[in-house]
Design an enzyme around this catalytic site. Structure first.
Site, PDB file in Angstrom:
ATOM      1  N   LYS A  91       0.948  -1.307  -0.065  1.00 18.73           N
ATOM      2  CA  LYS A  91      -0.108  -0.030   0.048  1.00 18.73           C
ATOM      3  C   LYS A  91       1.004   1.247  -0.031  1.00 18.73           C
ATOM      4  O   LYS A  91       1.850   1.402   0.871  1.00 18.73           O
ATOM      5  CB  LYS A  91      -0.863   0.177   1.218  1.00 18.73           C
ATOM      6  CG  LYS A  91      -1.696   1.161   1.277  1.00 18.73           C
ATOM      7  CD  LYS A  91      -2.546   1.259   2.423  1.00 18.73           C
ATOM      8  CE  LYS A  91      -3.738   2.364   2.669  1.00 18.73           C
ATOM      9  NZ  LYS A  91      -4.441   2.221   3.925  1.00 18.73           N
ATOM     10  N   LYS A 118      -2.531  -1.467  -3.709  1.00 22.68           N
ATOM     11  CA  LYS A 118      -3.163  -0.316  -3.665  1.00 22.68           C
ATOM     12  C   LYS A 118      -2.239   1.027  -3.688  1.00 22.68           C
ATOM     13  O   LYS A 118      -1.245   0.980  -3.210  1.00 22.68           O
ATOM     14  CB  LYS A 118      -3.942  -0.111  -2.472  1.00 22.68           C
ATOM     15  CG  LYS A 118      -4.819   0.836  -2.167  1.00 22.68           C
ATOM     16  CD  LYS A 118      -5.361   0.598  -0.848  1.00 22.68           C
ATOM     17  CE  LYS A 118      -6.174   1.661  -0.164  1.00 22.68           C
ATOM     18  NZ  LYS A 118      -6.503   1.959   1.075  1.00 22.68           N
ATOM     19  N   SER A 122     -10.310   5.597  -4.388  1.00 20.79           N
ATOM     20  CA  SER A 122     -11.213   6.722  -4.440  1.00 20.79           C
ATOM     21  C   SER A 122     -10.904   7.472  -5.527  1.00 20.79           C
ATOM     22  O   SER A 122     -11.557   8.363  -6.370  1.00 20.79           O
ATOM     23  CB  SER A 122     -11.453   7.332  -3.159  1.00 20.79           C
ATOM     24  OG  SER A 122     -10.096   7.944  -2.557  1.00 20.79           O
TER      25      SER A 122
END
Ligand code: PBG
Length: 365
Positions: A231, A285, A311
């Site tokens: 991440k 991610k 997002s």
């Protein structure tokens, strides 16, 4: 390459470029077959829809989708998120409606994220351990109504801390081992409430192993762990922080625990540790800007590998689509298909219900 301009005499030195072009144009206009003498013409396999479908290497199906939803306090209410047009925060009863919709569409799983009222946040993120917190309420309500749906919960403290960090903050530092202790307890609270998959997104060292041990000791051997293995400290999370209300409160940035976007090998080391520590599934991610990492992680470990179309990626596509600058439907499908081509077994995407509806109607990628 064995390509040869038809009609050019072989064995003679090639003519100067301009005159050879003139010669071949002359030949064409003289009614002779002009063109390249090619054995391979890849376009043959693309000549019609049936041929393209026949040779397609990757397809997107509803089984590839995980739908992240935002939950908030209250009853029978939904609220818009300005930076994620089309995505809403849902009260628990509305989340149950969404879960029913997901099940009807055959979306395999939801991922739950809470918007925690500011009054319930504190420096230690203690609300994360409240067995009656929003996520636990949603888990129980959805499990009761739609037991066949997979439920994935985020383990990290950021929705619950007043400073917006994923871990415990002391003198400007995020404490690792102390945070992991709290994360294990958070995972247990979620498992107790019915979580099927624990997804630690905090990037603390050693958290997957500690959570696995904690779950096993408490009798939750069957609860899976989907680790956010790689991440990155990314600006693509901006709209999510609006959605869970941490954008304004976050002090500093997350670069001491989330990864440097310049690093690829480090992602493999991070993933290797999570595999050793017992991760059942790996996640990368953000998504589209990190497809190289998805590919490398899948190749290296062969574990079920997921990507999170985060997002900011959603906002860019949806924003441009709403402005009329791009064909949003097509970009939505193309972007998700790209994850499949990169080796992802599934994608967390805010487009999940729209894609599922589209796929159900037979409108594929
Ligand atoms: C926090 C968390 C984040 C996301 C999922 N879990 C944001 C962050 O790390 O600040 C991002 C998801 C998205 O942007 O859609 N633990």
């Amino acid at each position: 390459a064995p390509h040869r301009i038809a009609g050019r005499p072989t064995g003679k030195p090639a003519m100067p470029h301009s005159s050879s072009r003139i010669r071949s144009i002359d030949a064409a206009t003289a009614g002779q077959p002009a063109g390249l003498d090619l054995v391979q013409r890849p376009r043959r396999n693309r000549k019609s829809d049936w041929a393209r479908r026949l040779v397609r290497e990757n397809t997107l199906t509803v089984d590839d989708l995980i739908w992240p939803i935002f939950i908030k306090d209250g009853k029978a209410d939904r609220s818009a998120i300005a930076s994620m047009p089309g995505v809403e925060r849902l009260t628990v009863d509305e989340a149950v409606r969404a879960a029913e919709q997901a099940a009807a569409l055959k979306i395999p799983a939801l991922a739950l994220f809470p918007y925690v009222e500011p009054g319930r946040r504190d420096p230690g993120g203690t609300e994360a351990l409240n067995a009656a917190n929003l996520v636990c309420q949603a888990l129980r309500a959805i499990k009761a109504a739609v037991p066949e749906l997979g439920l994935i919960t985020d383990v990290a403290l950021d929705p619950y801390t007043s400073h917006g960090h994923d871990g415990l903050l002391e003198d400007g530092r995020i404490l690792n081992d102390e945070t992991v202790e709290v994360l294990v307890r958070q995972a247990l609270v979620q498992a107790e409430a019915g979580a099927d998959v624990i997804a630690p997104s905090d990037m603390m060292d050693g958290r997957v192993g500690a959570i696995r041990a904690g779950l096993d000791a408490a009798g939750f051997q069957d609860v899976q762990i989907m680790s956010y293995a790689a991440k990155y400290a990314s600006a693509f999370y901006g709209p999510f922080r609006d959605a869970i209300g941490t954008a304004k409160t976050l002090s500093g940035d997350k670069r001491t625990y989330q990864m440097d976007p310049g690093n690829g090998l480090e992602a493999l080391r991070e993933a290797a540790l999570d595999v050793e520590e017992g991760a059942d599934m790996l996640m990368v991610k953000p998504g589209l800007p990190y497809l190289d990492i998805v590919w490398r992680v899948k190749e290296a470990f062969g574990l079920p590998t997921f990507a999170y179309q985060v997002s900011g990626e959603y906002a860019m596509i949806e924003g441009a689509a709403r402005a009329g600058w791009v064909d949003g439907e097509r970009i939505m499908l193309e972007s998700l298909l790209a994850f499949k081509r990169a080796g992802a077994d599934g994608i967390l995407t805010y487009f999940a219900p729209r894609v599922a509806e589209r796929l159900a109607k037979g409108g594929g990628s």
